[in-house]
Design an enzyme around this catalytic site. Structure first.
Site, PDB file in Angstrom:
ATOM      1  N   GLU A  78       0.820  -1.220   0.000  1.00 58.98           N
ATOM      2  CA  GLU A  78       0.000   0.000   0.000  1.00 58.98           C
ATOM      3  C   GLU A  78       0.857   1.276   0.000  1.00 58.98           C
ATOM      4  O   GLU A  78       0.691   2.162   0.836  1.00 58.98           O
ATOM      5  CB  GLU A  78      -0.992  -0.044   1.167  1.00 58.98           C
TER       6      GLU A  78
ATOM      7  N   GLU B  67      -4.687  -8.727  -1.299  1.00 57.59           N
ATOM      8  CA  GLU B  67      -5.270  -8.527   0.038  1.00 57.59           C
ATOM      9  C   GLU B  67      -6.659  -7.924  -0.123  1.00 57.59           C
ATOM     10  O   GLU B  67      -6.826  -6.895  -0.777  1.00 57.59           O
ATOM     11  CB  GLU B  67      -4.400  -7.609   0.896  1.00 57.59           C
TER      12      GLU B  67
END
Length: 537
Positions: free
Chosen positions: A202, A320
């Site tokens: 991220e 994810e």
């Protein structure tokens, strides 16, 4: 007079009961599902189902609740029978190791270095001190993966060597691969099997969490990782995948990144938390709203197009996806209702060419496939296992006419003849009667000629005949969507006293009968007696 009053009262009670029953009884609707069996529209990995294991320490808390306890990579009980059996049932289950704190993790390949665990400290980046992975724990994890048949990917720390601007999170500097190189060399020397190395978590531009890296710099760093993998695995017949960036999709950053990594990246990974914050009381409503679910199709479609436009051979991964961020919501993201979102996501992702879909998490937080500490399956575990066993790699175009609250996805059956149709009824009032046809005509019709006996695709199943099909109806006990139990064809799914996963036994139904999908239920339909050049076994 008294008799008249008694009669009126009696009739009033009867009318009330009739009306009340009418109100309680579900409505009935008829829907047609059309499957195009002439050509596949996508293809997944054989081990499409994936689950994550995270680094969060026990003092990771959200909204006043700490849900990670002993469920993280550094303290997970790798000898627990329930955990071992849950992973073995997939054989293989793809497992992605990673998460926010992977970019705060170093690897103790030099025993002289101190190796401290993560400690909560709000003054530090991401709210925790730097953590360390001891090689003894790495050894234990790899032994666990070998014993359970897991296929594993590992998320590397992508912030080593960089400086993070505390004002806006943008980073300067290139990735320093030296610590990662020592881990890769140790792994190769030990003979451990790693399916892929994923760089960072991220960090993709404006959508980065805590830190942000430009597309150009990230692409350069991926090239560095690719060169490292090629050099260290030079004598290996099969080299691990290079995966990245493991971030939230952005329609400017991702295409730029993909275009710069056409020769160095094998899987473009992104994350999905489209339901909102775990504390949000509106999660359940979004899960059951077909219009809301449809919105994520834009992300899948844009990524698919970006990959096609770039000319890369890389494929799309969801590395994810927990639905609701900040560890999810108890009795929602770990309850029966979540299977509506989860299975719809699997079906949608596969339709747009996604090869692997990693659920956050295998265990940990309020969105685990397994319950914290006990490792007893939550409903989504069984949903994942049924998908893994029934849905093959080849994806077929499927359309529904007449109702928006019925979701339908079809794949060629896995290790079996025919097709498997997934039906998801988001309507709480309507019992849907589904007829199914392909471009060749109706497929829910009586098979002509003498029936031929065959064995069901799962062990310990009854012998069934070619004029029948198999159905797996998933419902919540007493229609309680917040239950952490699941019924399969009316029976509660639960492990036995030895932690063994129950047999997932289908209902055997005549091919001529329509599929009846109860309100707020899910059905897998394995239709073996079907002819298709696309689905050959």
């Amino acid at each position: 007079m008294i008799n008249l009053l008694c009669s009126l009262l009696l009739w009033g009670c009867i009318v009330y009961l009739i009306l009340n029953r009418a109100l309680e009884s579900p409505k009935k609707g008829k829907v047609h599902v059309l499957i195009n069996s002439t050509v596949e529209i996508g293809q997944t990995d054989q081990d499409f189902i994936c689950a994550t294991l995270d680094w969060w320490p026990p003092d990771k808390c959200d909204y006043g609740t700490c849900t990670w306890a002993t469920d993280t990579l550094l303290n997970l009980d790798l000898n627990n029978t329930n955990l071992l059996n849950a992973v073995k049932a997939f054989w293989p289950l793809k497992i992605r190791m990673g998460g926010t704190l992977q970019d705060r993790l170093i690897y103790q390949t030099n025993e002289q270095l101190p190796c401290n665990t993560f400690v909560k400290d709000n003054s530090q980046f991401l709210g925790f001190s730097q953590g360390c992975l001891p090689m003894s724990r790495w050894d234990d994890l790899n032994l666990f993966f070998k014993h359970t048949g897991a296929v594993v990917t590992f998320g590397l720390n992508a912030l080593t060597g960089r400086t993070v601007n505390p004002e806006d999170g943008w980073t300067t500097g290139a990735w320093d691969p030296r610590n990662a190189e020592s881990l890769l060399r140790y792994t190769v020397d030990k003979g451990y099997s790693i399916h892929g190395w994923e760089l960072g978590n991220e960090l993709s531009g404006d959508n980065g969490i805590g830190a942000k890296v430009t597309a150009q710099q990230y692409a350069s760093d991926v090239k560095t990782l690719h060169t490292l993998v090629e050099r260290i695995y030079v004598n290996s017949q099969v080299k691990p995948l290079v995966i990245g960036p493991g971030g939230f999709y952005d329609n400017t950053w991702f295409p730029e990144f993909i275009a710069e990594t056409t020769n160095s990246l094998q899987a473009v990974s992104h994350h999905i938390y489209n339901l909102g914050a775990g504390v949000d009381d509106g999660l359940e409503g979004r899960i059951l709203d077909p219009s809301y679910l449809d919105k994520e199709a834009t992300t899948f479609s844009n990524l698919q197009q970006a990959i096609r436009n770039s000319g890369t051979s890389a494929v799309a991964w969801v590395s994810e996806a927990g639905g609701a961020y900040n560890s999810g919501h108890n009795h929602v993201t770990n309850a029966f209702v979540m299977s509506f979102w989860y299975l719809d996501q699997l079906g949608m992702a596969a339709t747009f060419g996604t090869k692997t879909y990693c659920r956050q998490s295998l265990v940990g937080g309020n969105y685990g496939l397994l319950k914290s500490s006990t490792f007893v399956p939550n409903p989504d575990y069984y949903s994942a296992l049924l998908w893994h066993r029934l849905m093959g790699r080849q994806v077929l175009s499927t359309s529904v006419s007449g109702i928006k609250t019925l979701r339908a996805y079809t794949h060629c059956s896995k290790q079996s003849q025919g097709m498997t149709l997934l039906l998801i009824n988001l309507d709480g009032q309507t019992n849907i009667q589904v007829s199914v046809s392909t471009d060749r005509g109706s497929i829910l019709a009586e098979t002509r000629g003498s029936p031929v006996a065959r064995r069901s695709k799962f062990e310990k199943m009854p012998i069934i005949r070619d004029n029948t099909r198999e159905e797996y109806h998933l419902t919540a006990p007493n229609r309680n969507l917040n239950s952490q139990k699941m019924l399969l064809n009316g029976k509660v799914l639960k492990v036995d006293s030895n932690g063994n996963i129950p047999v997932l036994e289908p209902a055997i139904v005549k091919s001529s009968d329509p599929v009846n999908v109860a309100p707020l239920s899910i059905v897998f339909v394995h239709i073996p007696n079907i002819v298709s050049q696309t689905c050959t076994f």
